[in-house]
Design an enzyme around this catalytic site. Structure first.
Site, PDB file in Angstrom:
ATOM      1  N   MET A  82       0.797  -1.602   0.162  1.00  0.00           N
ATOM      2  CA  MET A  82       0.155   0.084   0.093  1.00  0.00           C
ATOM      3  C   MET A  82       0.831   1.427  -0.209  1.00  0.00           C
ATOM      4  O   MET A  82       0.006   2.372   0.755  1.00  0.00           O
ATOM      5  CB  MET A  82      -0.683  -0.059   1.381  1.00  0.00           C
ATOM      6  CG  MET A  82      -2.381  -1.341   1.203  1.00  0.00           C
ATOM      7  SD  MET A  82      -3.680  -0.841   1.995  1.00  0.00           S
ATOM      8  CE  MET A  82      -2.796  -0.357   3.646  1.00  0.00           C
ATOM      9  N   GLY A  83       2.013   1.199  -0.127  1.00  0.00           N
ATOM     10  CA  GLY A  83       3.003   2.231  -0.519  1.00  0.00           C
ATOM     11  C   GLY A  83       3.678   2.745   1.143  1.00  0.00           C
ATOM     12  O   GLY A  83       3.613   2.300   1.924  1.00  0.00           O
ATOM     13  N   HIS A 131       9.143  -3.401   3.113  1.00  0.00           N
ATOM     14  CA  HIS A 131       8.777  -3.305   1.956  1.00  0.00           C
ATOM     15  C   HIS A 131       9.579  -4.047   0.883  1.00  0.00           C
ATOM     16  O   HIS A 131       9.912  -4.599  -0.150  1.00  0.00           O
ATOM     17  CB  HIS A 131       8.137  -2.205   1.222  1.00  0.00           C
ATOM     18  CG  HIS A 131       6.969  -2.048   2.081  1.00  0.00           C
ATOM     19  ND1 HIS A 131       6.619  -0.902   2.671  1.00  0.00           N
ATOM     20  CD2 HIS A 131       5.568  -2.510   1.962  1.00  0.00           C
ATOM     21  CE1 HIS A 131       5.126  -0.630   3.465  1.00  0.00           C
ATOM     22  NE2 HIS A 131       5.079  -1.663   3.424  1.00  0.00           N
ATOM     23  N   VAL A 140      11.322  -7.251   9.409  1.00  0.00           N
ATOM     24  CA  VAL A 140      11.688  -6.288   9.765  1.00  0.00           C
ATOM     25  C   VAL A 140      11.574  -4.965  10.902  1.00  0.00           C
ATOM     26  O   VAL A 140      10.372  -4.346  10.695  1.00  0.00           O
ATOM     27  CB  VAL A 140      11.850  -5.538   8.060  1.00  0.00           C
ATOM     28  CG1 VAL A 140      13.498  -4.456   8.435  1.00  0.00           C
ATOM     29  CG2 VAL A 140      12.463  -6.423   6.992  1.00  0.00           C
ATOM     30  N   SER A 152       6.635  -0.230  10.509  1.00  0.00           N
ATOM     31  CA  SER A 152       4.993  -0.118   9.468  1.00  0.00           C
ATOM     32  C   SER A 152       4.669   1.215   8.841  1.00  0.00           C
ATOM     33  O   SER A 152       5.180   2.560   9.817  1.00  0.00           O
ATOM     34  CB  SER A 152       3.814  -0.317  10.525  1.00  0.00           C
ATOM     35  OG  SER A 152       2.388   0.100  10.816  1.00  0.00           O
ATOM     36  N   SER A 153       3.648   1.631   8.326  1.00  0.00           N
ATOM     37  CA  SER A 153       3.594   2.366   7.865  1.00  0.00           C
ATOM     38  C   SER A 153       3.120   3.813   8.408  1.00  0.00           C
ATOM     39  O   SER A 153       2.930   4.361   8.589  1.00  0.00           O
ATOM     40  CB  SER A 153       2.521   2.448   6.322  1.00  0.00           C
ATOM     41  OG  SER A 153       3.175   2.219   5.357  1.00  0.00           O
TER      42      SER A 153
HETATM   43  P1  AMP Z   1       1.301  -2.918   3.817  1.00  0.00           P
HETATM   44  O1  AMP Z   1       2.135  -1.997   2.858  1.00  0.00           O
HETATM   45  O2  AMP Z   1       1.144  -2.511   4.757  1.00  0.00           O
HETATM   46  O3  AMP Z   1      -0.023  -3.341   2.917  1.00  0.00           O
HETATM   47  O4  AMP Z   1       2.074  -4.412   3.292  1.00  0.00           O
HETATM   48  C1  AMP Z   1       2.256  -4.878   2.020  1.00  0.00           C
HETATM   49  C2  AMP Z   1       3.325  -6.092   2.419  1.00  0.00           C
HETATM   50  O5  AMP Z   1       4.508  -5.470   3.297  1.00  0.00           O
HETATM   51  C3  AMP Z   1       2.687  -7.106   3.488  1.00  0.00           C
HETATM   52  O6  AMP Z   1       2.888  -8.443   2.645  1.00  0.00           O
HETATM   53  C4  AMP Z   1       3.199  -7.078   4.766  1.00  0.00           C
HETATM   54  O7  AMP Z   1       3.312  -7.702   5.408  1.00  0.00           O
HETATM   55  C5  AMP Z   1       4.772  -6.480   4.701  1.00  0.00           C
HETATM   56  N1  AMP Z   1       5.555  -5.716   5.279  1.00  0.00           N
HETATM   57  C6  AMP Z   1       5.019  -4.494   5.969  1.00  0.00           C
HETATM   58  N2  AMP Z   1       5.644  -4.216   7.222  1.00  0.00           N
HETATM   59  C7  AMP Z   1       6.241  -5.325   7.301  1.00  0.00           C
HETATM   60  C8  AMP Z   1       7.783  -6.017   8.237  1.00  0.00           C
HETATM   61  N3  AMP Z   1       8.148  -4.691   8.684  1.00  0.00           N
HETATM   62  N4  AMP Z   1       8.935  -6.693   8.205  1.00  0.00           N
HETATM   63  C9  AMP Z   1       8.030  -7.077   6.730  1.00  0.00           C
HETATM   64  N5  AMP Z   1       7.679  -7.073   6.369  1.00  0.00           N
HETATM   65  C10 AMP Z   1       6.161  -6.489   6.485  1.00  0.00           C
END
Ligand code: AMP
Length: 287
Positions: free
Chosen positions: A36-37, A43, A182, A191-192
């Site tokens: 989701m950017g 990511h 991570v 986290s975003s």
């Molecule tokens: P999102 O943009 O939050 O929808 O995340 C996109 C992908 O990145 C998803 O598969 C999340 O699980 C992964 N992701 C988000 N945060 C982390 C993190 N801290 N470590 C590893 N993967 C992540």
């Protein structure tokens, strides 16, 4: 020969199919990272995992309205496209797919994917409709990109399970990989949504990782009673002023059913609100 700039950017499904089709024609294995950017190292670790086993990596950037509840943060979710594209250029991703809402959900859209079982507890209970939105958009993206391998983060453990279930149940021809969470140097899961936190909130948010570490330590010390561990985690969380607990759970890592006695690996998972920002984290506990 001059190489074209990376990542190439497409916004339509037609252009996406054209670009991925050309890569496939060149016998390249296609890796896909849906996001989701507001990209961060979490990511980018998925992009690197894809690059390690695929010759062409597609990253989607799409804030999916269907996975947000009416009172959730869809409107204010961080949107940082230029910075995201620079980060993708930095790691050498091949293609960024940045569709509009109309491209993903054209007028008349009316088909939804509902995963039962693993989508029901935890996040499923707290965020009704969330996994319906996630499963639907991920299936659509998988159909658009048609990758060989798709990469997800353990940070969203239940989401990865839901997607594995959907891929198996609907015979989607893709391999699903789940990569480790991570963390910031102090342990906070990237986290975003961390960007919503004030400096004080950012400090408070460390309590998620602290309580997970406490759970791991208790299991190392041979504590086997889940209720005892959850109570200690709750105590830890409640040392932080204004922290609100959505859930703290010890569950079977495959079924997400609650565990009472720890005799095999269990997943510790929690969702906590700090300054109104909902943060989730999890870790596997091995007896
Ligand atoms: P999102 O943009 O939050 O929808 O995340 C996109 C992908 O990145 C998803 O598969 C999340 O699980 C992964 N992701 C988000 N945060 C982390 C993190 N801290 N470590 C590893 N993967 C992540």
């Amino acid at each position: 020969m001059e190489t074209s700039p990376r990542p190439a950017i497409v916004t339509t499904i037609a252009d996406l199919r054209w670009a991925v089709g050309a890569a496939r024609k060149d016998q390249k294995r296609i890796g896909f990272v849906p996001t989701m950017g507001a990209l961060h190292e979490g990511h980018l670790s998925l992009v690197r995992a894809s690059q390690a086993e695929c010759q062409y990596t597609v990253v989607s950037i799409y804030v999916n309205p269907a996975q947000f509840g009416p009172k959730e943060d869809f409107a204010r979710y961080p949107r940082t496209l230029q910075a995201d594209l620079e980060k993708l250029a930095g790691v050498g991703a091949d293609l960024a797919f940045c569709p509009s809402d109309a491209e993903v959900y054209p007028v008349g859209f009316s088909t939804w994917v509902e995963v039962e079982g693993v989508a029901e507890p935890l996040e499923g209970q707290c965020r009704p409709g969330h996994f319906r939105g996630v499963a639907t958009v991920v299936l659509k993206l998988l159909n658009m990109v048609q990758p060989d391998v798709a990469y997800f983060g353990q940070k969203d453990y239940q989401q990865a399970l839901v997607i594995r279930r959907m891929v198996a149940d609907l015979n989607v021809p893709v391999e699903v990989r789940v990569c480790p969470t991570v963390r910031e140097p102090d342990g906070l899961a990237m986290s975003s949504r961390n960007s919503y936190l004030s400096p004080q909130g950012r400090q408070k948010a460390l309590v998620l990782w602290k309580s997970l570490q406490l759970a791991a330590e208790l299991v190392r010390q041979a504590e086997r009673d889940a209720a005892t561990i959850i109570a200690r985690m709750r105590q830890t969380i409640l040392t932080v002023e204004d922290a609100q607990i959505d859930y703290i759970a010890l569950v079977d890592p495959e079924t997400l059913a609650p565990v009472e006695k720890i005799t095999a690996p269990v997943l510790a998972a929690l969702a906590i609100r700090i300054e109104g920002t909902r943060l989730i984290d999890n870790c596997l506990l091995e007896p």
